[in-house]
Design a protein around this motif. Structure first.
Motif, PDB file in Angstrom:
ATOM      1  N   HIS A 255       0.835  -1.206   0.000  1.00  0.00           N
ATOM      2  CA  HIS A 255       0.000   0.000   0.000  1.00  0.00           C
ATOM      3  C   HIS A 255       0.872   1.260   0.000  1.00  0.00           C
ATOM      4  O   HIS A 255       0.530   2.257  -0.653  1.00  0.00           O
ATOM      5  CB  HIS A 255      -0.917  -0.002   1.219  1.00  0.00           C
ATOM      6  N   GLU A 256       2.010   1.229   0.736  1.00  0.00           N
ATOM      7  CA  GLU A 256       2.892   2.390   0.773  1.00  0.00           C
ATOM      8  C   GLU A 256       3.419   2.723  -0.612  1.00  0.00           C
ATOM      9  O   GLU A 256       3.447   3.884  -1.022  1.00  0.00           O
ATOM     10  CB  GLU A 256       4.074   2.131   1.724  1.00  0.00           C
ATOM     11  N   LEU A 257       3.833   1.678  -1.369  1.00  0.00           N
ATOM     12  CA  LEU A 257       4.343   1.920  -2.705  1.00  0.00           C
ATOM     13  C   LEU A 257       3.240   2.458  -3.612  1.00  0.00           C
ATOM     14  O   LEU A 257       3.443   3.422  -4.359  1.00  0.00           O
ATOM     15  CB  LEU A 257       4.923   0.623  -3.275  1.00  0.00           C
ATOM     16  N   ARG A 258       2.045   1.866  -3.544  1.00  0.00           N
ATOM     17  CA  ARG A 258       0.953   2.283  -4.427  1.00  0.00           C
ATOM     18  C   ARG A 258       0.450   3.686  -4.085  1.00  0.00           C
ATOM     19  O   ARG A 258      -0.017   4.412  -4.966  1.00  0.00           O
ATOM     20  CB  ARG A 258      -0.176   1.260  -4.349  1.00  0.00           C
ATOM     21  N   GLU A 259       0.540   4.083  -2.809  1.00  0.00           N
ATOM     22  CA  GLU A 259       0.120   5.430  -2.429  1.00  0.00           C
ATOM     23  C   GLU A 259       1.034   6.500  -3.001  1.00  0.00           C
ATOM     24  O   GLU A 259       0.673   7.675  -3.055  1.00  0.00           O
ATOM     25  CB  GLU A 259       0.074   5.562  -0.911  1.00  0.00           C
ATOM     26  N   SER A 260       2.214   6.092  -3.437  1.00  0.00           N
ATOM     27  CA  SER A 260       3.117   7.057  -4.068  1.00  0.00           C
ATOM     28  C   SER A 260       2.480   7.648  -5.320  1.00  0.00           C
ATOM     29  O   SER A 260       2.673   8.827  -5.636  1.00  0.00           O
ATOM     30  CB  SER A 260       4.438   6.377  -4.444  1.00  0.00           C
ATOM     31  N   ARG A 261       1.695   6.826  -6.060  1.00  0.00           N
ATOM     32  CA  ARG A 261       0.996   7.326  -7.245  1.00  0.00           C
ATOM     33  C   ARG A 261       0.009   8.425  -6.859  1.00  0.00           C
ATOM     34  O   ARG A 261      -0.047   9.486  -7.484  1.00  0.00           O
ATOM     35  CB  ARG A 261       0.251   6.172  -7.922  1.00  0.00           C
ATOM     36  N   HIS A 262      -0.734   8.175  -5.760  1.00  0.00           N
ATOM     37  CA  HIS A 262      -1.700   9.181  -5.309  1.00  0.00           C
ATOM     38  C   HIS A 262      -0.996  10.460  -4.874  1.00  0.00           C
ATOM     39  O   HIS A 262      -1.440  11.573  -5.168  1.00  0.00           O
ATOM     40  CB  HIS A 262      -2.543   8.607  -4.170  1.00  0.00           C
ATOM     41  N   ASP A 263       0.118  10.317  -4.137  1.00  0.00           N
ATOM     42  CA  ASP A 263       0.857  11.486  -3.648  1.00  0.00           C
ATOM     43  C   ASP A 263       1.282  12.390  -4.800  1.00  0.00           C
ATOM     44  O   ASP A 263       1.088  13.614  -4.763  1.00  0.00           O
ATOM     45  CB  ASP A 263       2.104  11.052  -2.877  1.00  0.00           C
ATOM     46  N   VAL A 264       1.889  11.795  -5.824  1.00  0.00           N
ATOM     47  CA  VAL A 264       2.463  12.603  -6.883  1.00  0.00           C
ATOM     48  C   VAL A 264       1.383  13.192  -7.787  1.00  0.00           C
ATOM     49  O   VAL A 264       1.538  14.304  -8.307  1.00  0.00           O
ATOM     50  CB  VAL A 264       3.507  11.786  -7.681  1.00  0.00           C
ATOM     51  N   LEU A 265       0.266  12.474  -7.983  1.00  0.00           N
ATOM     52  CA  LEU A 265      -0.803  13.021  -8.804  1.00  0.00           C
ATOM     53  C   LEU A 265      -1.567  14.116  -8.076  1.00  0.00           C
ATOM     54  O   LEU A 265      -2.038  15.078  -8.693  1.00  0.00           O
ATOM     55  CB  LEU A 265      -1.768  11.899  -9.222  1.00  0.00           C
ATOM     56  N   ALA A 266      -1.659  14.002  -6.743  1.00  0.00           N
ATOM     57  CA  ALA A 266      -2.408  14.997  -5.974  1.00  0.00           C
ATOM     58  C   ALA A 266      -1.565  16.236  -5.662  1.00  0.00           C
ATOM     59  O   ALA A 266      -2.055  17.359  -5.712  1.00  0.00           O
ATOM     60  CB  ALA A 266      -2.927  14.384  -4.672  1.00  0.00           C
ATOM     61  N   GLY A 267      -0.294  16.021  -5.325  1.00  0.00           N
ATOM     62  CA  GLY A 267       0.527  17.155  -4.889  1.00  0.00           C
ATOM     63  C   GLY A 267       1.778  17.389  -5.694  1.00  0.00           C
ATOM     64  O   GLY A 267       2.546  18.306  -5.403  1.00  0.00           O
ATOM     65  N   GLY A 268       2.053  16.555  -6.671  1.00  0.00           N
ATOM     66  CA  GLY A 268       3.231  16.745  -7.507  1.00  0.00           C
ATOM     67  C   GLY A 268       4.507  16.187  -6.924  1.00  0.00           C
ATOM     68  O   GLY A 268       5.545  16.216  -7.577  1.00  0.00           O
ATOM     69  N   ARG A 269       4.444  15.638  -5.692  1.00  0.00           N
ATOM     70  CA  ARG A 269       5.661  15.130  -5.048  1.00  0.00           C
ATOM     71  C   ARG A 269       5.368  13.870  -4.251  1.00  0.00           C
ATOM     72  O   ARG A 269       4.242  13.662  -3.788  1.00  0.00           O
ATOM     73  CB  ARG A 269       6.273  16.166  -4.101  1.00  0.00           C
ATOM     74  N   VAL A 270       6.399  13.071  -4.065  1.00  0.00           N
ATOM     75  CA  VAL A 270       6.386  11.944  -3.125  1.00  0.00           C
ATOM     76  C   VAL A 270       7.410  12.258  -2.050  1.00  0.00           C
ATOM     77  O   VAL A 270       8.580  12.508  -2.349  1.00  0.00           O
ATOM     78  CB  VAL A 270       6.758  10.611  -3.815  1.00  0.00           C
TER      79      VAL A 270
END
Length: 852
Positions: A255-270
């Motif tokens: 889940h931590e790895l997959r949430e990286s997609r959400h982080d970068v699409l929502a805020g532009g950064r991981v």
């Protein structure tokens, strides 16, 4: 040695000045840096003696001081009182230099027996070795190695043997410094601030970082070799998709790895997504997991273009995990750099100290946290760094709770632990009575080094102030020294020094006050209702820890921006000298040690100020007497240009007996210079008598030999036990012919019209006053037009550590090299070097005559 092993990090002079000799400081990276010749040998010496720190002292340009040139393993700031030490001082580095022999002090007891003043300023348990540094057949400095007193003991012979290789290497490197320079440019001397050099650190595994490009639309993932190595995937086995990456991730962390997609699409950064990947370094049957972090940002060129997460996989198995572990500890953990500034604190430390990391980072904890400002606590840091042994103590927080501190030092700084504990028992009653050692069970530490209360806090400042004030001569010198010591030592912002004259207070010195703030207090009488006046009249120091406390005691007093004050009486030998006023910007709690220290320091300042006041008065009288015995103007003689210079080198009433004169005679003009032995009013009186006698004998037109013979007989009849030297030259301005007589005096110098200068080889007799029937031969000279004759006393040519002939030759060269278009300019140049050497032991007299 690897270049990264020892990195000089000392500051360059703020004004960028260049200096002659080995002490010169060219731009960083330029040729001829002193650290190039010293660094490797200093580090080698520390290693060979199993030490923790080292210093190199080099002689100053005037040869009267040893100046700290390099330091490693300990902070420069802890040694500031010893950045410059007198060659004749009762200090171990000075003794090793003077005796030109190795000195070994294995512990604080040996140091105390031989050098109690040094121990009073650095009252810590450590051993120290002092090895003279030589080059060109002379001693030019001292190599010092500091060693923990708890290590296996060593005898003096072993220490000397261990230091020899580094000392020889340093000698060779100094002999060739700067590279390619001539012998005259290789003078080893230093007059700058010390340069800090870091000792080599143990090698640490580098942080591994791999790069990935993750196409979020197609889930293709490009990875470099380091990223694949962290994931445990061979290049041939990698399919290039995010699914291949997920196959290596612990299922609990997908889940931590997959949430990286959400982080970068929502805020532009991981930002720091943690997950574990399979680690097969021990083989497939021994599979474990390795922590990694993902950092990255979004790259998207616009509609229709792919959305790429450009990221970095960071191996988190090292320092990052260690920091996380420290955050989970129940105790506070902090780290100080070598200078004592905070570089790390975990959250528990923030809670216990009731102070945020942001305000602590890069600062001294005892300056930020008000209840740690007792000098005793700063002293614990000094004790740990200079003994290189764990130190523990208790601190009482506001509200009454207690904290246990344990400090674990090494040569690069220290790590500390702080935890709640119970109050001390028995005689252990808190920092004011001496910080109590924390119980071993609470600290979990080895037995701490015992540290007495505030020895390098309050007492350190007293010893340092006493040392500085011994060198202050005038009242202005004393005021400057007091300001420079008290303000930084106790964190005060403002200082004012007042003196008493005819029942009124007058300002001597101020620092930090707004413009014109002190004007209304100038000349107030001793019955004025002011705390500075009351401190003086009652002879009791006054301390106010807040504006409210001051207003309550003195209603209506005008306050400035300060919030705490100390009003200290200046009393010397029972006499009221004045007052010292200190102001603090923040509310300040004056501990018992601090009050005692400030009171003691005010006494030292008063004694120094009274001594300086007497010096100023005596000096004025003495200089007036001496200058009254010298000619106020020299007679104008056709064909000659003459000028004289007198440069006093003594202090107070210890005046000298140098004199010069120009006397017209029936045959021409007599040029005279002399020097009465000794420095006293008696010597000056004898000088006056001799000058009068020479003047009378010359004016009576006696030949030069009779003038000196009669003067010698007169001095022996005076029964003054004084001897004198004299050089007497009678010159005919019309022809340039001269007759010269010399009585124990340095030979004159003659500059020829072509600029060549020589030392005149005059036959001479013994000093005046030794034998009543001494004979003085006469030497005939002829001066060519354009010549310059120089008569001088030995103060111009004597230099510590060299013979007088060397000094005479140096002045002769200066006479030859200086343009002679003006005798005034030439005289200024000749005495210029002596004028800069204010610590010289003798006066200087010079008489120049240019024959046209």
């Amino acid at each position: 040695m690897d270049e990264a092993a020892a990195v000089p990090d000392g500051p360059r002079p703020a004004d960028g000045r260049s200096r002659d000799g080995a002490g010169s400081r060219p731009p960083a990276g330029g040729p001829g840096r002193i650290e190039d010749a010293l660094t490797d040998s200093l580090v080698e010496a520390v290693r060979d003696l199993d030490g923790y720190g080292g210093l190199v002292y080099l002689r100053s340009r005037d040869r009267r001081s040893l100046v700290l040139a390099m330091v490693t393993g300990v902070p420069r700031s802890l040694l500031k009182a010893w950045w410059r030490v007198p060659v004749g001082g009762a200090l171990p580095m000075a003794e090793a230099y003077r005796r030109d022999e190795t000195l070994w002090l294995p512990d604080e007891r040996a140091t105390m027996v031989r050098f109690p003043h040094f121990t009073a300023g650095l009252p810590y348990s450590f051993g120290s070795a002092y090895q003279p540094v030589r080059t060109g057949g002379e001693t030019v400095g001292v190599l010092v190695v500091l060693r923990s007193a708890s290590r296996a003991p060593m005898d003096a012979e072993t220490v000397d043997h261990a230091l020899r290789p580094a000392e020889r290497a340093m000698e060779d490197r100094l002999a060739a410094h700067p590279p390619g320079a001539g012998a005259a440019d290789r003078r080893v001397e230093y007059d700058d601030e010390p340069i800090s050099v870091r000792l080599p650190t143990s090698g640490a595994d580098p942080v591994r970082v791999g790069l990935i490009d993750w196409d979020l639309d197609s889930d293709r993932c490009a990875a470099d070799d380091e990223a694949l190595a962290l994931l445990g995937i061979g290049r041939a086995d990698y399919g290039g998709t995010i699914a291949d990456v997920e196959s290596r991730v612990n299922p609990d962390d997908l889940h931590e790895l997959r949430e990286s997609r959400h982080d970068v699409l929502a805020g532009g950064r991981v930002r720091s997504r943690h997950f574990r990947v399979r680690d097969t370094s021990m083989g497939e049957e021994e599979t474990g997991y390795r922590p990694v972090e993902l950092w990255g940002h979004l790259v998207h060129a616009g509609p229709g273009s792919p959305r790429i997460l450009v990221g970095a996989l960071v191996d988190a198995a090292g320092g990052l995990t260690a920091a996380e572990a420290a955050e989970r500890l129940p105790d506070g953990i902090f780290s100080l750099d070598q200078d004592g500034r905070l570089t790390y604190a975990n959250r528990r430390c923030e809670e216990l100290l009731d102070s945020g990391r942001e305000e602590l980072f890069g600062r001294y904890p005892w300056e930020v946290i008000t209840w740690l400002r007792d000098p005793a606590y700063e002293d614990r840091y000094r004790a740990a760094m200079l003994s290189q042994e764990p130190v523990s103590f208790l601190v009482r927080r506001p509200g009454g709770s207690w904290l246990s501190f344990v400090l674990y030092p090494d040569v690069h700084g220290l790590t500390g632990r702080v935890s709640p504990t119970g109050p001390p028992t028995g005689a252990e009653q808190g920092p004011e009575a001496g910080a109590a050692a924390a119980p071993a069970a609470a600290a979990g530490a080895p037995p701490p080094v015992p540290v007495t209360a505030a020895r390098a806090g309050a007492l350190y400042h007293v010893v340092q102030m006493a040392s500085v004030l011994t060198e202050a001569v005038t009242v202005r010198d004393v005021c400057r020294a007091v300001a420079e010591q008290l303000l930084p030592a106790f964190g005060a912002r403002e200082l004012a020094l007042y003196t008493v004259r005819e029942g009124r207070m007058y300002l001597l010195w101020e620092s930090g006050y707004p413009e014109d703030f002190l004007t209304p207090f100038e000349g107030v009488t001793l019955d004025t209702q002011l705390p500075g006046v009351h401190a003086l009249t009652t002879r009791l120091p006054l301390f106010f820890e807040s504006p409210e406390a001051l207003s309550l005691a003195y209603p209506g007093i005008t306050l400035d921006r300060m919030n705490a004050w100390a009003f200290l009486p200046l009393i010397a030998s029972g006499r009221s000298v004045g007052s010292c006023i200190l102001g603090w910007e923040a509310p300040h709690r004056f501990t018992a040690d601090e009050r005692s220290a400030l009171t003691a320091l005010s006494g030292l300042a008063a004694q120094a100020m009274e001594r300086a006041r007497l010096y100023d008065a005596e000096s004025a009288v003495a200089r007036g007497l001496q200058e009254g015995l010298l000619p106020h103007r020299l007679p104008a003689v056709e064909g000659l240009r003459t000028t004289g210079r007198y440069l006093p080198g003594t202090q107070g009433m210890a005046i000298g007996g140098d004199w010069y004169d120009v006397i017209t005679t029936g045959r021409g003009v007599a040029l005279v210079i002399g020097d009465v032995e000794g420095h006293s009013v008696g010597a000056a009186a004898v000088m006056g008598q001799l000058r009068s006698a020479v003047h009378a004998f010359a004016a009576s037109e006696r030949p030069p030999q009779e003038v000196i013979t009669h003067t010698n007989r007169l001095l022996t009849e005076l029964e003054s036990d004084a001897f004198a030297t004299c050089c007497y030259i009678e010159l005919d301005p019309g022809t340039g012919r001269a007759l010269a007589v010399r009585a124990g005096h340095p030979p004159p110098l003659l500059r020829h019209p072509d600029g060549r200068a020589e030392t005149l080889d005059l036959a001479g007799g013994v000093m005046l006053g030794v034998q009543p029937d001494s004979e003085y031969p006469v030497t005939a000279l002829t001066l060519a037009p354009g010549s310059v004759l120089a008569l001088y006393t030995d103060g111009l040519v004597e230099r510590p550590g060299s013979d007088i002939e060397t000094g005479i030759d140096a002045v002769r060269r200066r006479l030859s090299e200086t343009p002679a278009d003006s005798v005034e300019h030439l005289a200024d140049r000749l005495v210029g070097t002596a004028r800069q050497a204010r610590e010289r032991p003798d006066d200087v007299a010079l008489l120049l005559t240019a024959y046209r």
